[in-house]
Motif scaffolding. Structure first.
Motif, PDB file in Angstrom:
ATOM      1  N   UNK A   1       0.847  -1.198   0.000  1.00 61.50           N
ATOM      2  CA  UNK A   1       0.000   0.000   0.000  1.00 61.50           C
ATOM      3  C   UNK A   1       0.882   1.247   0.000  1.00 61.50           C
ATOM      4  N   UNK A   2       0.518   2.227  -0.817  1.00 68.85           N
ATOM      5  CA  UNK A   2       1.329   3.428  -0.945  1.00 68.85           C
ATOM      6  C   UNK A   2       1.209   4.309   0.285  1.00 68.85           C
ATOM      7  N   UNK A   3       2.192   5.202   0.509  1.00 68.73           N
ATOM      8  CA  UNK A   3       2.091   6.143   1.637  1.00 68.73           C
ATOM      9  C   UNK A   3       0.822   6.986   1.571  1.00 68.73           C
ATOM     10  N   UNK A   4       0.406   7.360   0.368  1.00 69.61           N
ATOM     11  CA  UNK A   4      -0.805   8.174   0.242  1.00 69.61           C
ATOM     12  C   UNK A   4      -2.042   7.381   0.660  1.00 69.61           C
ATOM     13  N   UNK A   5      -2.108   6.104   0.272  1.00 61.65           N
ATOM     14  CA  UNK A   5      -3.248   5.283   0.672  1.00 61.65           C
ATOM     15  C   UNK A   5      -3.289   5.128   2.185  1.00 61.65           C
ATOM     16  N   UNK A   6      -2.129   4.956   2.795  1.00 66.09           N
ATOM     17  CA  UNK A   6      -2.067   4.880   4.255  1.00 66.09           C
ATOM     18  C   UNK A   6      -2.552   6.173   4.898  1.00 66.09           C
ATOM     19  N   UNK A   7      -2.150   7.297   4.304  1.00 65.79           N
ATOM     20  CA  UNK A   7      -2.573   8.600   4.821  1.00 65.79           C
ATOM     21  C   UNK A   7      -4.090   8.732   4.758  1.00 65.79           C
ATOM     22  N   UNK A   8      -4.695   8.304   3.654  1.00 63.50           N
ATOM     23  CA  UNK A   8      -6.149   8.403   3.517  1.00 63.50           C
ATOM     24  C   UNK A   8      -6.868   7.534   4.539  1.00 63.50           C
ATOM     25  N   UNK A   9      -6.321   6.363   4.816  1.00 71.18           N
ATOM     26  CA  UNK A   9      -6.926   5.486   5.818  1.00 71.18           C
ATOM     27  C   UNK A   9      -6.845   6.128   7.201  1.00 71.18           C
ATOM     28  N   UNK A  10      -5.705   6.711   7.514  1.00 64.88           N
ATOM     29  CA  UNK A  10      -5.551   7.400   8.794  1.00 64.88           C
ATOM     30  C   UNK A  10      -6.565   8.534   8.915  1.00 64.88           C
TER      31      UNK A  10
END
Length: 265
Positions: free
Chosen positions: A1-10
């Motif tokens: 999972x990309x850093x951006x996808x992780x950011x969106x989940x957070x």
């Protein structure tokens, strides 16, 4: 999972927690009531035109327009035209982005994406200022009641053939009027897009804040939304937007179209 996808989940998880935080919700409500007493929303402009909206809702509309990429935005209520200019500016960015991606040239006099505003009384000085604005070629205006059958028919004709449509309702705020607008214009909202009903917050404000208005708690855009949704399951309130903004004139007013009525298929 990309850093951006992780950011969106957070962010999604944090927004959910915000929406469940009773102290934060109460603080937001208290602040809103105090600020509204000083006509807080009247003090902002978009590209030179007064917009009469809260900054949080302005940002939410920007996010929706970028997400939906509508070909047409329909707005009831014009006032000084700031909301029309906001929509026009974002539609221009979308068109220029498409042109850059395909290597084509744009004709600024014939924009692909436009915004249509309807108002029962477009005052001459506001009309002149909107027509003189650099984004005027993207703005179409109609004067008349938004629930007049002739106006409704004209709007539907302009919407014909548009692939993606977003609707914003912000004129007369009585239950009957907003419900009539929803019946007239919400069906034009395309699946995946939104019908945004402004000033649903009236239901949550003290009754004495509207001494000279025909609307108030029990008779307002939110009660109209609740009534409309009882027979229109193709729309759902996007609570995630409410939980994200916290301060908004449109709680329960961000309606996402998630499906079609049988007559639409």
């Amino acid at each position: 999972m990309s850093p951006y996808e992780n950011f969106k989940i957070e962010c999604r998880d944090e927004i959910t927690r915000q929406g469940a935080d009773s102290r934060l919700l109460q603080a937001s409500s208290t602040w809103f009531i105090l600020a509204n007493g000083g006509k807080y929303s009247y003090h902002f402009a978009w590209l030179g035109r007064p917009i009469i909206q809260y900054p949080q809702d302005i940002l939410a509309i920007q996010e929706l327009i970028w997400q939906v990429k509508p070909d047409l935005i329909i707005e009831t209520g014009i006032a000084h035209g700031g909301s029309l200019v906001l929509s026009a500016s974002l539609l221009a960015l979308l068109d220029y982005g498409d042109a850059a991606a395909t290597g084509t040239l744009l004709d600024p006099t014939k924009p692909r994406r436009t915004v249509l505003g309807i108002d029962i009384d477009i005052r001459a000085h506001n009309r002149a200022a909107i027509q003189a604005h650099p984004l005027a070629s993207r703005i179409d205006m109609m004067q008349g009641s938004s629930v007049d059958p002739d106006i409704i028919a004209q709007v539907h004709a302009k919407a014909a053939g548009k692939e993606r449509i977003l609707v914003c309702l912000d004129s007369n705020h009585t239950h009957a009027h907003v419900l009539a607008e929803l019946e007239a214009y919400a069906p034009l909202t395309t699946v995946g897009s939104y019908c945004v009903v402004f000033d649903t917050i009236i239901e949550d404000l003290p009754a004495d804040m509207f001494p000279d208005r025909p609307w108030g708690p029990g008779d307002n855009p939110k009660t109209a939304v609740w009534a409309y949704l009882k027979t229109h399951p193709e729309f759902q309130i996007d609570k995630a937007i409410d939980h994200k903004l916290l301060i908004s004139v449109a709680p329960d007013g961000y309606l996402k179209r998630v499906g079609c009525q049988p007559a639409d298929t």
